[in-house]
Design a protein around this motif. Structure first.
Motif, PDB file in Angstrom:
ATOM      1  N   TRP A 469     -10.976 -17.294   6.086  1.00  0.00           N
ATOM      2  CA  TRP A 469     -11.842 -16.172   5.734  1.00  0.00           C
ATOM      3  C   TRP A 469     -12.747 -16.501   4.554  1.00  0.00           C
ATOM      4  O   TRP A 469     -13.828 -15.925   4.428  1.00  0.00           O
ATOM      5  N   ARG A 470     -12.309 -17.399   3.715  1.00  0.00           N
ATOM      6  CA  ARG A 470     -13.178 -17.778   2.593  1.00  0.00           C
ATOM      7  C   ARG A 470     -14.474 -18.402   3.114  1.00  0.00           C
ATOM      8  O   ARG A 470     -15.535 -18.254   2.510  1.00  0.00           O
ATOM      9  N   ASP A 471     -14.395 -19.073   4.275  1.00  0.00           N
ATOM     10  CA  ASP A 471     -15.598 -19.622   4.894  1.00  0.00           C
ATOM     11  C   ASP A 471     -16.529 -18.520   5.391  1.00  0.00           C
ATOM     12  O   ASP A 471     -17.705 -18.784   5.687  1.00  0.00           O
ATOM     13  N   LEU A 472     -16.015 -17.297   5.505  1.00  0.00           N
ATOM     14  CA  LEU A 472     -16.844 -16.156   5.898  1.00  0.00           C
ATOM     15  C   LEU A 472     -17.405 -15.429   4.677  1.00  0.00           C
ATOM     16  O   LEU A 472     -18.170 -14.478   4.823  1.00  0.00           O
ATOM     17  N   GLY A 473     -16.959 -15.854   3.501  1.00  0.00           N
ATOM     18  CA  GLY A 473     -17.387 -15.171   2.286  1.00  0.00           C
ATOM     19  C   GLY A 473     -16.513 -13.979   1.951  1.00  0.00           C
ATOM     20  O   GLY A 473     -16.934 -13.073   1.228  1.00  0.00           O
ATOM     21  N   ILE A 474     -15.282 -13.956   2.488  1.00  0.00           N
ATOM     22  CA  ILE A 474     -14.338 -12.865   2.242  1.00  0.00           C
ATOM     23  C   ILE A 474     -13.134 -13.425   1.506  1.00  0.00           C
ATOM     24  O   ILE A 474     -12.522 -14.399   1.950  1.00  0.00           O
ATOM     25  N   LYS A 475     -12.799 -12.812   0.398  1.00  0.00           N
ATOM     26  CA  LYS A 475     -11.622 -13.236  -0.370  1.00  0.00           C
ATOM     27  C   LYS A 475     -10.430 -12.368   0.015  1.00  0.00           C
ATOM     28  O   LYS A 475     -10.425 -11.169  -0.221  1.00  0.00           O
ATOM     29  N   LEU A 476      -9.440 -12.988   0.641  1.00  0.00           N
ATOM     30  CA  LEU A 476      -8.239 -12.264   1.046  1.00  0.00           C
ATOM     31  C   LEU A 476      -7.262 -12.227  -0.128  1.00  0.00           C
ATOM     32  O   LEU A 476      -6.929 -13.265  -0.706  1.00  0.00           O
ATOM     33  N   ILE A 477      -6.797 -11.046  -0.459  1.00  0.00           N
ATOM     34  CA  ILE A 477      -5.780 -10.872  -1.489  1.00  0.00           C
ATOM     35  C   ILE A 477      -4.551 -10.257  -0.829  1.00  0.00           C
ATOM     36  O   ILE A 477      -4.631  -9.178  -0.243  1.00  0.00           O
ATOM     37  N   MET A 478      -3.438 -10.971  -0.904  1.00  0.00           N
ATOM     38  CA  MET A 478      -2.198 -10.490  -0.293  1.00  0.00           C
ATOM     39  C   MET A 478      -1.364  -9.784  -1.350  1.00  0.00           C
ATOM     40  O   MET A 478      -1.165 -10.299  -2.446  1.00  0.00           O
ATOM     41  N   ARG A 479      -0.843  -8.589  -0.985  1.00  0.00           N
ATOM     42  CA  ARG A 479      -0.055  -7.816  -1.931  1.00  0.00           C
ATOM     43  C   ARG A 479       1.273  -7.407  -1.280  1.00  0.00           C
ATOM     44  O   ARG A 479       1.340  -6.445  -0.529  1.00  0.00           O
ATOM     45  N   PRO A 480       2.362  -8.123  -1.550  1.00  0.00           N
ATOM     46  CA  PRO A 480       3.675  -7.742  -1.003  1.00  0.00           C
ATOM     47  C   PRO A 480       4.219  -6.496  -1.712  1.00  0.00           C
ATOM     48  O   PRO A 480       4.127  -6.368  -2.931  1.00  0.00           O
ATOM     49  N   LEU A 481       4.787  -5.588  -0.918  1.00  0.00           N
ATOM     50  CA  LEU A 481       5.357  -4.351  -1.441  1.00  0.00           C
ATOM     51  C   LEU A 481       6.677  -4.056  -0.738  1.00  0.00           C
ATOM     52  O   LEU A 481       6.995  -4.654   0.295  1.00  0.00           O
ATOM     53  N   ASP A 482       7.448  -3.148  -1.292  1.00  0.00           N
ATOM     54  CA  ASP A 482       8.598  -2.626  -0.583  1.00  0.00           C
ATOM     55  C   ASP A 482       8.102  -1.874   0.651  1.00  0.00           C
ATOM     56  O   ASP A 482       7.040  -1.243   0.629  1.00  0.00           O
ATOM     57  N   ARG A 483       8.880  -1.932   1.743  1.00  0.00           N
ATOM     58  CA  ARG A 483       8.441  -1.327   2.996  1.00  0.00           C
ATOM     59  C   ARG A 483       8.106   0.157   2.845  1.00  0.00           C
ATOM     60  O   ARG A 483       7.085   0.632   3.338  1.00  0.00           O
ATOM     61  N   ASP A 484       8.961   0.903   2.162  1.00  0.00           N
ATOM     62  CA  ASP A 484       8.718   2.340   2.013  1.00  0.00           C
ATOM     63  C   ASP A 484       7.468   2.617   1.180  1.00  0.00           C
ATOM     64  O   ASP A 484       6.705   3.539   1.469  1.00  0.00           O
ATOM     65  N   ILE A 485       7.268   1.800   0.139  1.00  0.00           N
ATOM     66  CA  ILE A 485       6.065   1.966  -0.682  1.00  0.00           C
ATOM     67  C   ILE A 485       4.825   1.655   0.138  1.00  0.00           C
ATOM     68  O   ILE A 485       3.810   2.363   0.065  1.00  0.00           O
ATOM     69  N   LEU A 486       4.898   0.597   0.931  1.00  0.00           N
ATOM     70  CA  LEU A 486       3.771   0.242   1.798  1.00  0.00           C
ATOM     71  C   LEU A 486       3.422   1.398   2.732  1.00  0.00           C
ATOM     72  O   LEU A 486       2.250   1.794   2.834  1.00  0.00           O
ATOM     73  N   ARG A 487       4.410   1.940   3.399  1.00  0.00           N
ATOM     74  CA  ARG A 487       4.157   3.031   4.341  1.00  0.00           C
ATOM     75  C   ARG A 487       3.529   4.233   3.630  1.00  0.00           C
ATOM     76  O   ARG A 487       2.572   4.830   4.127  1.00  0.00           O
ATOM     77  N   ASN A 488       4.073   4.589   2.486  1.00  0.00           N
ATOM     78  CA  ASN A 488       3.544   5.748   1.765  1.00  0.00           C
ATOM     79  C   ASN A 488       2.101   5.524   1.315  1.00  0.00           C
ATOM     80  O   ASN A 488       1.283   6.449   1.336  1.00  0.00           O
ATOM     81  N   ARG A 489       1.779   4.299   0.913  1.00  0.00           N
ATOM     82  CA  ARG A 489       0.408   3.998   0.495  1.00  0.00           C
ATOM     83  C   ARG A 489      -0.542   4.061   1.699  1.00  0.00           C
ATOM     84  O   ARG A 489      -1.649   4.593   1.594  1.00  0.00           O
ATOM     85  N   VAL A 490      -0.102   3.527   2.831  1.00  0.00           N
ATOM     86  CA  VAL A 490      -0.940   3.587   4.029  1.00  0.00           C
ATOM     87  C   VAL A 490      -1.173   5.039   4.426  1.00  0.00           C
ATOM     88  O   VAL A 490      -2.308   5.466   4.689  1.00  0.00           O
ATOM     89  N   PHE A 491      -0.105   5.821   4.463  1.00  0.00           N
ATOM     90  CA  PHE A 491      -0.208   7.211   4.900  1.00  0.00           C
ATOM     91  C   PHE A 491      -1.110   8.034   3.981  1.00  0.00           C
ATOM     92  O   PHE A 491      -1.762   8.979   4.424  1.00  0.00           O
ATOM     93  N   SER A 492      -1.149   7.672   2.706  1.00  0.00           N
ATOM     94  CA  SER A 492      -1.969   8.429   1.754  1.00  0.00           C
ATOM     95  C   SER A 492      -3.410   7.934   1.706  1.00  0.00           C
ATOM     96  O   SER A 492      -4.248   8.511   1.007  1.00  0.00           O
ATOM     97  N   GLY A 493      -3.714   6.864   2.429  1.00  0.00           N
ATOM     98  CA  GLY A 493      -5.094   6.386   2.513  1.00  0.00           C
ATOM     99  C   GLY A 493      -5.530   5.461   1.401  1.00  0.00           C
ATOM    100  O   GLY A 493      -6.722   5.179   1.277  1.00  0.00           O
ATOM    101  N   VAL A 494      -4.603   4.967   0.574  1.00  0.00           N
ATOM    102  CA  VAL A 494      -4.994   4.106  -0.548  1.00  0.00           C
ATOM    103  C   VAL A 494      -4.822   2.628  -0.240  1.00  0.00           C
ATOM    104  O   VAL A 494      -5.106   1.770  -1.081  1.00  0.00           O
ATOM    105  N   THR A 495      -4.351   2.301   0.961  1.00  0.00           N
ATOM    106  CA  THR A 495      -4.235   0.909   1.386  1.00  0.00           C
ATOM    107  C   THR A 495      -5.472   0.509   2.183  1.00  0.00           C
ATOM    108  O   THR A 495      -5.845   1.195   3.138  1.00  0.00           O
ATOM    109  N   MET A 496      -6.099  -0.607   1.798  1.00  0.00           N
ATOM    110  CA  MET A 496      -7.288  -1.093   2.491  1.00  0.00           C
ATOM    111  C   MET A 496      -6.936  -1.653   3.867  1.00  0.00           C
ATOM    112  O   MET A 496      -7.627  -1.397   4.861  1.00  0.00           O
ATOM    113  N   ALA A 497      -5.852  -2.411   3.923  1.00  0.00           N
ATOM    114  CA  ALA A 497      -5.383  -2.989   5.181  1.00  0.00           C
ATOM    115  C   ALA A 497      -3.912  -3.326   5.026  1.00  0.00           C
ATOM    116  O   ALA A 497      -3.430  -3.583   3.918  1.00  0.00           O
ATOM    117  N   ALA A 498      -3.195  -3.320   6.128  1.00  0.00           N
ATOM    118  CA  ALA A 498      -1.774  -3.658   6.119  1.00  0.00           C
ATOM    119  C   ALA A 498      -1.498  -4.605   7.275  1.00  0.00           C
ATOM    120  O   ALA A 498      -2.271  -4.694   8.236  1.00  0.00           O
TER     121      ALA A 498
END
Length: 640
Positions: A469-498
């Motif tokens: 993706w860097r060859d596309l000009g996109i910087k990927l940032i990976m953010r590991p979280l606890d599963r429940d925290i991840l789900r809650n962030r996605v459901f609340s709309g504050v996660t860009m991608a999962a």
């Protein structure tokens, strides 16, 4: 008692094959309780017409009762896997994924909207109380329609479109579920890995319900349990799927016995409704010991022979260490089952992301297509799966009649030049000095993907994608979280991608409801707010405002309105075509084998099986209650 016992034996003999007409064998595990008069004999503990399992007809062997089966999970709340693995359902899938009555004696369907459910007379909860239509009535009248316990009304299983069904109870062993129009989803929902439980042990839960107690009694219990009101009290005790309340009666093959922070014990249900054709009550295994360990320890402990049945917590990368353990003499064998998920790893750009600038970019299909084109799936497959996975986007697997090679490869062949052109067409031409594209508001295009941090293969795959993706000009940032925290962030709309698995059911058939391809559930991480809006009847979330997503919803409703196979097939194909084109979920590869560790002494575990959440409930469809140990070295020593 004699009359009931005689009727039981007659009914059982009529149900058993002619060569297996025999009395019900007493369980060694419970014989002391029976001898003391503390428990009825086995013949009186099962329903008058139990579910008879002819193992030889299934290509399996008859076993004997006894032993302790060890398995592991990585979180204390995952003891609920016992409900998944036990897979006792009103209606469930057999090993060929056909729907069959299970807890129910049988059922009838009229006009695809009236479902008459027949219970098994004499069936009892794990504490010995009768299981009757009163338990359905309690759920329907006092839970599903109680605004304090069910503020959004009855759950999805009792809804067809925006309309609700009803329940009636003609007699103690009959329940009639009626919908205003055809509901082809109903039986499939009853067979889910996480079932809807349209019944409750009313004799137990009434003590926590305001309708059956005085104000003084309720206040005393509320204070004792340290909750705010009676509804949280009832919900706390009514946790049939969580499976962490030893006092809550169940119909599963094993019941909660005792537990600590590192281990949970489950013992055989003395009233379980399944019996083998030789008169032995299932389950064969007396005790299940579920260890709770760190996610990084599952493979090592399995390698050391500390698990008798293990797949959860194991990835394909663990196969080499597991095979080495076998060669070094560890007492297990490693099977490689096929994986039923539509994609082993899938990236979900959040169409409901709260950032308005990023949201506009993500909602442009060209951006999602570019992301997919910028993934070198062949490199990931070779590096992580020795080339054994099937490279491509998320679609129906080859075993499904809806499989289309074009959908597998659409926007899924590595092509960074085309991806760059698409991003340029979007107007994302400005870059930083280091080559990262700029968003319309001038921020660098840093695409944050959040993970549950549970699968090393996911992090390894994202590391490879970071470079391409860097060859596309996109910087990927990976953010590991606890599963429940991840789900809650996605459901609340504050996660860009999962990142998660693909659709649970990668092998749909014409009779499979396609609702999971439409915005009907927040757990599809691409559209959590749309799913919430549908699930809460508009009380939460956001209405769909993307034409392709609305088309999916319309098609899902159209599927429910027809029983003609050709029309259902046409609907399925269009929905799969839309997903392949729109890349709502960006699949990377599928069908990578799932390692399954099986003790050398454990029998009836299929060497070739399918590891799938829905349909199948992981081990559930393979009937763990029919597994047994080949000797008595592990006869349980549990203090009862």
């Amino acid at each position: 008692m004699f009359n009931r016992f005689a009727a039981l034996i007659l009914a059982t003999c009529l149900a058993l094959p002619a060569t297996a007409q025999t009395l019900i064998n007493e369980s060694p595990f419970w014989e002391s309780e029976v001898a003391k008069g503390q428990m009825d004999p086995a013949a009186q503990r099962i329903p008058e017409t139990p579910l008879i399992v002819d193992l030889e007809a299934k290509g399996r062997t008859f076993g004997t009762q006894g032993g302790t089966l060890r398995t592991m999970v990585t979180r204390s709340k995952d003891v609920r896997q016992m409900v998944v693995y036990g897979y006792a359902r009103l209606v469930g899938y057999d090993e060929k994924y056909r729907l069959k009555a299970d807890i129910l004696r049988d059922y009838e369907v009229e006009d695809r909207r009236v479902f008459t459910l027949h219970l098994r007379p004499g069936h009892r909860w794990s504490d010995g109380a009768p299981f009757t239509s009163a338990d359905f009535e309690y759920w329907w009248e006092h839970v599903a329609q109680n605004p304090e316990l069910s503020p959004n009304g009855p759950p999805e299983v009792m809804r067809v479109g925006e309309e609700f069904g009803t329940m009636s109870f003609p007699d103690p062993y009959t329940v009639v579920v009626t919908f205003p129009r055809p509901n082809p989803n109903f039986l499939q929902m009853l067979a889910q890995a996480a079932p809807p439980f349209i019944f409750r042990p009313s004799h137990y839960l009434k003590q926590f319900h305001v309708n059956f107690n005085t104000v003084e009694e309720m206040e005393a219990m509320i204070d004792a349990k340290r909750v705010r009101s009676w509804a949280p009290l009832h919900n706390k005790m009514d946790n049939m799927y969580q499976f962490d309340n030893a006092a809550l009666p169940t119909l599963q093959p094993w019941v909660v016995a005792s537990g600590t922070s590192s281990r949970q014990l489950f013992i055989r249900n003395p009233y379980f409704h399944r019996v083998d054709a030789r008169g032995t009550q299932l389950p064969y295994i007396d005790v299940v010991e579920m260890g709770i360990v760190g996610s990084g320890l599952v493979a090592a402990k399995s390698n050391a022979g500390e698990s008798d049945l293990q797949a959860r917590g194991l990835d394909f990368r663990d196969v080499s260490i597991l095979k080495k353990g076998e060669q070094d003499g560890a007492p297990y064998r490693t099977y490689l089952w096929s994986n039923g998920a539509a994609s082993q790893i899938a990236i979900y750009p959040n169409l409901n992301f709260a950032d308005p600038v990023w949201s506009k970019v993500i909602r442009d299909a060209r951006f999602r297509r570019a992301l997919s084109l910028g993934i070198d799936r062949r490199m990931i497959n070779r590096a992580l799966y020795f080339g054994l996975g099937k490279e491509g986007g998320m679609t129906a697997l080859a075993a499904s009649p809806f499989f289309e090679p074009d959908n597998l490869t659409k926007w899924a062949i590595y092509n960074p030049e085309l991806a760059n052109n698409m991003l340029d067409e979007m107007g994302l031409t400005e870059r930083t000095a280091s080559g990262i594209r700029l968003l319309p508001d001038g921020r660098p295009m840093e695409f944050v993907i959040e993970t549950a941090g549970e699968r090393q293969e996911v992090e390894n795959a994202l590391a490879i994608i970071t470079d391409t993706w860097r060859d596309l000009g996109i910087k990927l940032i990976m953010r590991p979280l606890d599963r429940d925290i991840l789900r809650n962030r996605v459901f609340s709309g504050v996660t860009m991608a999962a990142v998660w698995f693909g659709w649970d059911n990668g092998i749909p058939q014409p009779f499979t409801p396609p609702s999971y391809l439409a915005p009907t559930d927040q757990v599809f991480f691409a559209w959590p707010k749309w799913g919430q809006h549908y699930q809460t009847h508009g009380a939460a979330g956001e209405p769909i405002d993307l034409p392709a997503a609305q088309r999916l919803m319309d098609l899902s409703k159209a599927w429910q309105g027809t029983s003609i196979e050709a029309e259902r097939t046409k609907i399925w194909r269009e929905m799969l075509d839309i997903h392949a084109d729109q890349q709502f979920g960006i699949g990377i590869l599928s069908e990578a084998p799932q390692p399954v560790v099986v003790s050398d002494r454990l029998r009836n575990v299929p060497e070739k099986g399918k590891w799938a959440w829905d349909p199948g409930a992981h081990f559930g469809v393979h009937r763990v209650d029919e597994f047994y140990f080949s000797d008595d070295e592990q006869i349980a020593q549990v203090s009862k």
